[in-house]
Design a protein around this motif. Structure first.
Motif, PDB file in Angstrom:
ATOM      1  N   TRP A 234       3.999  -2.040  19.945  1.00  9.03           N
ATOM      2  CA  TRP A 234       4.094  -0.759  19.647  1.00  9.03           C
ATOM      3  C   TRP A 234       5.511  -0.130  19.897  1.00  9.03           C
ATOM      4  CZ3 TRP A 234       0.737   2.123  17.113  1.00  9.03           C
ATOM      5  CH2 TRP A 234      -0.610   1.756  16.895  1.00  9.03           C
TER       6      TRP A 234
ATOM      7  N   TYR B  96      -1.364   5.112  15.677  1.00  5.49           N
ATOM      8  CA  TYR B  96      -0.335   4.831  14.528  1.00  5.49           C
ATOM      9  C   TYR B  96      -0.093   6.142  13.734  1.00  5.49           C
ATOM     10  CZ  TYR B  96       1.912   2.390  10.815  1.00  5.49           C
ATOM     11  OH  TYR B  96       2.756   1.995   9.795  1.00  5.49           O
TER      12      TYR B  96
ATOM     13  N   THR C  28       0.404   2.173   5.916  1.00  9.07           N
ATOM     14  CA  THR C  28      -0.415   2.225   7.345  1.00  9.07           C
ATOM     15  C   THR C  28      -1.481   1.023   7.000  1.00  9.07           C
ATOM     16  OG1 THR C  28      -0.258   4.607   7.398  1.00  9.07           O
ATOM     17  CG2 THR C  28      -2.010   3.589   8.458  1.00  9.07           C
TER      18      THR C  28
END
Length: 545
Positions: free
Chosen positions: A191, A252, A211
């Motif tokens: 991340w 996200y 995505t």
């Protein structure tokens, strides 16, 4: 030692050819990111060595060293003559951070890349930027005596560029980051790295974020697969059906919004080049994780229809709750060909009723897909755009490895003006968006193996160097920029300046100021022409403020 300031469009090779012209002054808008270079050339072998550069300026200035990278495949199959070189060799591209303002100077021409981030509130006036060079002598002892100096003068004009309107989508490969840095997908370290690369992308005008709801079915050979990297956490049992955990997806999306994303492009529903199979989707069944979908499941399998029918209402409800109903795109299958039209139609008919009006976006170059109503927002390649002009309400374009004949692209072997011209052409064509497939693709073709981007700039010989990625994976999970990355952003700033001028004098007057009709294949191939357009635009803006 020879030292002079040169334009950002120059690419300087070690072997001293051709001779770059001096560029010592220019103008910029408030808030603009302005770039130029300082070229250094030792005249004797003893002038090689370790140097320090000190910068004196009232503006914030960043200095990086231009490093040459290996280029094995400079061109593809059908190049034109508008390349700097076509042979394998070392080509300038990588922008490397300096170590305590120090850099190594070799025998041959080299450059420093200078980035000036003009503050929004900068006082409109001329700012000198002075560079002072000193040596670090053996054994690591700094000698304060000046060896050389250089100066650039940047005049800040009393206007600011408007926000970027163009939607720019460069596929963001989160799995490549996990593989390159050797960290588990969606671990905290992953991340952190994803955020660093996302922030870099957004800083350079990449405002649409790919995505990965599931592992992207992109650039994988038949039967092959990429590392599992899906945001959706999915459970399945015959008794209760599917259960979805959207926690990672929400994180996200929130991260993208925090970085400044305007749009999100969801991973494709079907495999690339024809929509014949389902993407790899991992599902937890009891205590086991199984690959429930992938190459072993055809696109028309009722099990996949059942999966999408369960997923889409919950997914779309989440996107609406987050206010993203007009800020998301879905895609069916990348680059379908005309002979695959029936398979693509079947996929469209499966998915469209489930989208509840959410828009679709697709890279393809056959106008027939659009004519038959199968694609809402087609993205033709820039060498196939003309049939779509005047027929598509929101016009996009893309380029990739195949666009090397007459049209703009970003290959390392191309002159930088061929990269930057896309900004002006985006204005001429009034583009809504631009797509390219590789922000950070660090695999070989078909994702068979991880490559070293510093040694292989062509995905292990598959594509022209520079096609697969714009940024290099730096130490500590931080991206390193390239000349191509910075120059394309310069083009986006050109586009913003043209939009600003249009608001003052009208579109027809701006097109007249550009000076001649342009197309994707017909435009001047001279640096001075590109610089001249910017000069005329900024002169008009300064007069109209």
């Amino acid at each position: 030692m020879i030292v002079k300031t040169i334009h950002s469009l120059e690419k300087v090779f070690f072997d001293r050819s051709p001779e770059p012209a001096e560029w010592s002054a220019d103008v910029a808008a408030r808030g603009e990111v302005y770039s130029f270079q300082v070229m250094l050339e030792p005249e004797t072998m003893p002038e090689r060595g370790l140097y320090r550069v000190a910068v004196q300026s009232e503006l914030p200035v960043e200095v990086r060293q231009v490093q040459s990278v290996p280029v094995r495949q400079a061109v593809n199959c059908n190049p034109d003559d508008d390349f700097l070189r076509k042979e394998p060799g070392l080509y300038p591209d990588l922008l490397e951070e300096l170590d305590e303002d120090r850099f190594q100077l070799f025998y041959g021409r080299q450059t420093l890349w200078v980035t000036v981030r003009v503050p929004e509130d900068a006082v409109p006036e001329e700012y000198p930027i002075r560079f002072e060079f000193t040596r670090v002598e053996w054994p690591n002892r700094w000698n304060p005596a000046l060896v050389a100096t250089a100066e650039f003068r940047l005049k800040v004009e009393d206007f600011a560029l408007p926000p970027q309107q163009l939607l720019r989508l460069e596929w963001f490969h989160a799995d490549c980051l996990a593989a390159c840095y050797g960290v588990p997908c969606w671990s905290e370290e992953h991340w952190r790295i994803v955020e660093a690369f996302l922030r870099n992308a957004l800083r350079h005008g990449i405002n649409c974020i790919y995505t990965p709801l599931w592992t992207p079915p992109l650039d994988t050979g038949l039967g092959g697969e990429r590392p599992t990297c899906q945001l959706l956490d999915i459970e399945y049992s015959p008794e209760s059906g599917y259960r979805f955990d959207f926690s990672r997806l929400e994180r996200y999306l929130d991260l993208g919004l925090a970085c400044g994303a305007e749009r999100f492009a969801m991973s494709h529903f079907f495999t690339q080049w024809g929509a014949k199979f389902t993407p790899k989707i991992v599902v937890r069944e009891g205590k086991c994780e199984v690959k429930r979908f992938g190459w072993h499941v055809k696109a028309t399998n009722p099990a996949y229809r059942e999966f999408l029918a369960a997923l889409m209402p919950e997914l779309l409800a989440l996107l609406r709750r987050k206010g993203l109903e007009k800020r998301c795109f879905f895609s069916i299958s990348d680059e379908p060909q005309l002979e695959q039209l029936d398979d693509y139609r079947a996929a469209v008919e499966l998915v469209t009723p489930l989208l509840e009006g959410f828009p679709t976006l697709e890279a393809l170059s056959s106008f027939e897909f659009f004519q038959k109503g199968l694609v809402e927002n087609p993205i033709p390649s820039n060498d196939h755009i003309e049939p779509f002009v005047g027929h598509v309400r929101e016009l996009w374009t893309y380029y990739c490895c195949g666009q090397e004949l007459r049209v703009p692209n970003r290959f390392i072997a191309m002159p930088s003006r061929r990269n930057r011209i896309m900004g002006i052409l985006a204005y001429v064509y009034d583009l809504t968006g631009f797509l390219q497939w590789g922000f950070n693709f660090y695999f070989s073709q078909y994702s068979r193996k991880l490559i070293d981007p510093f040694a292989s700039t062509d995905s292990d010989g598959a594509f022209p160097a520079g096609d697969p990625f714009l940024v290099y994976p730096g130490r500590g999970g931080e991206p390193l920029d390239s000349i191509r990355h910075e120059v394309f952003y310069d083009g986006l700033q050109d586009l913003r300046a043209l939009r600003l001028l249009e608001s003052k004098i009208g579109r027809e007057a701006v097109l007249a100021l550009i000076g001649e009709p342009l197309t994707m294949k017909e435009y001047p191939r001279r640096d001075e022409w590109l610089r001249g357009v910017r000069e005329r635009v900024y002169r008009e803006l300064a007069a109209k403020r």
